[in-house]
Design a protein around this motif. Structure first.
Motif, PDB file in Angstrom:
ATOM      1  N   LYS A 127      -0.064  -4.059   6.950  1.00 44.43           N
ATOM      2  CA  LYS A 127      -1.364  -3.395   6.883  1.00 44.43           C
ATOM      3  C   LYS A 127      -2.490  -4.360   7.238  1.00 44.43           C
ATOM      4  CE  LYS A 127      -0.918   0.588   3.798  1.00 44.43           C
ATOM      5  NZ  LYS A 127      -1.384   1.213   2.541  1.00 44.43           N
ATOM      6  N   ASP A 129      -0.177   6.221   9.072  1.00 45.06           N
ATOM      7  CA  ASP A 129       0.276   5.505   7.870  1.00 45.06           C
ATOM      8  C   ASP A 129      -0.906   4.952   7.090  1.00 45.06           C
ATOM      9  OD1 ASP A 129       2.965   5.930   8.495  1.00 45.06           O
ATOM     10  OD2 ASP A 129       3.052   4.126   9.738  1.00 45.06           O
ATOM     11  N   LEU A 178      -2.916   7.990   5.532  1.00 41.80           N
ATOM     12  CA  LEU A 178      -2.204   8.589   4.401  1.00 41.80           C
ATOM     13  C   LEU A 178      -1.965   7.583   3.274  1.00 41.80           C
ATOM     14  CD1 LEU A 178       0.454  10.672   6.385  1.00 41.80           C
ATOM     15  CD2 LEU A 178      -1.616  11.533   5.246  1.00 41.80           C
ATOM     16  N   LYS A 179      -2.452   6.374   3.468  1.00 40.71           N
ATOM     17  CA  LYS A 179      -2.350   5.319   2.464  1.00 40.71           C
ATOM     18  C   LYS A 179      -0.899   5.088   2.031  1.00 40.71           C
ATOM     19  CE  LYS A 179      -7.046   6.000   0.738  1.00 40.71           C
ATOM     20  NZ  LYS A 179      -7.913   6.273  -0.428  1.00 40.71           N
ATOM     21  N   LYS A 180      -0.015   5.038   3.015  1.00 45.24           N
ATOM     22  CA  LYS A 180       1.389   4.768   2.714  1.00 45.24           C
ATOM     23  C   LYS A 180       1.571   3.331   2.244  1.00 45.24           C
ATOM     24  CE  LYS A 180       3.516   8.188   5.768  1.00 45.24           C
ATOM     25  NZ  LYS A 180       4.519   8.408   6.857  1.00 45.24           N
ATOM     26  N   GLU A 181       2.665   3.100   1.565  1.00 47.71           N
ATOM     27  CA  GLU A 181       2.943   1.778   1.007  1.00 47.71           C
ATOM     28  C   GLU A 181       3.017   0.712   2.100  1.00 47.71           C
ATOM     29  OE1 GLU A 181       6.360  -0.441  -1.740  1.00 47.71           O
ATOM     30  OE2 GLU A 181       6.511   1.697  -1.260  1.00 47.71           O
ATOM     31  N   ASP A 182       2.444  -0.419   1.796  1.00 47.88           N
ATOM     32  CA  ASP A 182       2.457  -1.523   2.751  1.00 47.88           C
ATOM     33  C   ASP A 182       3.882  -2.068   2.909  1.00 47.88           C
ATOM     34  OD1 ASP A 182       1.616  -3.449   4.509  1.00 47.88           O
ATOM     35  OD2 ASP A 182       0.674  -4.734   2.996  1.00 47.88           O
ATOM     36  N   LYS A 183       4.159  -2.615   4.079  1.00 47.28           N
ATOM     37  CA  LYS A 183       5.430  -3.284   4.329  1.00 47.28           C
ATOM     38  C   LYS A 183       5.144  -4.707   4.761  1.00 47.28           C
ATOM     39  CE  LYS A 183       7.880   0.962   5.566  1.00 47.28           C
ATOM     40  NZ  LYS A 183       8.671   1.681   6.594  1.00 47.28           N
TER      41      LYS A 183
END
Length: 204
Positions: free
Chosen positions: A129, A158, A161-166
């Motif tokens: 991110k 991504d 939608l504030k998806k989890e960071d990788k």
């Protein structure tokens, strides 16, 4: 562990930095690994000749317990491809300048030591991110973009939608990540799925 680092710096003033790592072995014991950084022989990658590393190992071996395995080596530079695709805004005339700026943004996040002449850090972990935000927020780009690192893909959706960071990093704690940045820029009339201007950059 810090005692080993101080010992090397005391007896080998030409060494700029020592990182002491405790690595688990298969038999549940620990192996001491000393990563040596020295400008004396190599001002770009801080690499020492084999004879110097052996000299350091022999010196430290005098002070460590006999049952503790010891390794002394240079930092290992691990190359990783960073692929970024984005759409140029209308009226951007110098796409080459935008390409160069995007590469610098990626390199300054992953390997800031390279341009600054500083000593690199081993074993670092990076946020997809954070890297995406640095590159996708360039003033000459449309919001839609795509970042790929290994098998990780991050897109504008991504982020929205504030998806989890990788995260991504190196395969061993003594490695330093060396990015190979691959940029693809599309004209404003194309979508992210189209082919565009492509350029590869690698730190050497």
């Amino acid at each position: 562990m810090r005692d080993y680092e101080e010992l090397v710096l005391e007896h080998f003033p030409e060494v700029d930095k020592v990182q002491c790592l405790s690595i688990p072995c298969k038999d549940a014991s620990l192996e001491v690994c000393l990563v040596v950084f020295s400008r004396a022989e190599d001002s770009r990658y801080f690499l020492s000749p084999a004879w110097k590393l052996e000299e350091i190992r022999r010196k430290v071996s005098r002070y460590k317990p006999s049952y503790v395995p010891l390794k002394v080596f240079n930092p290992v530079y691990e190359q990783k491809e960073i692929y970024f695709k984005a759409v140029l805004r209308d009226k951007v005339q110098d796409d080459g300048r935008t390409l160069r700026q995007l590469v610098v943004l990626a390199q300054d996040y992953i390997a800031p030591w390279y341009r600054k002449g500083e000593i690199p850090e081993t074993g670092r972990i990076y946020s997809c991110k954070a890297l995406y935000a640095r590159m996708a927020n360039h003033e000459n780009l449309m919001p839609e973009a795509e970042l790929k690192v290994d098998d990780i893909v991050m897109t504008f959706n991504d982020i929205e939608l504030k998806k989890e960071d990788k995260t991504f990093g190196v395969s061993h704690p003594w490695n330093v990540l060396l990015p190979k940045v691959k940029i693809e820029l599309l004209s404003s009339g194309d979508g992210i799925g189209k082919a565009g201007i492509e350029k590869n950059f690698i730190i050497r």
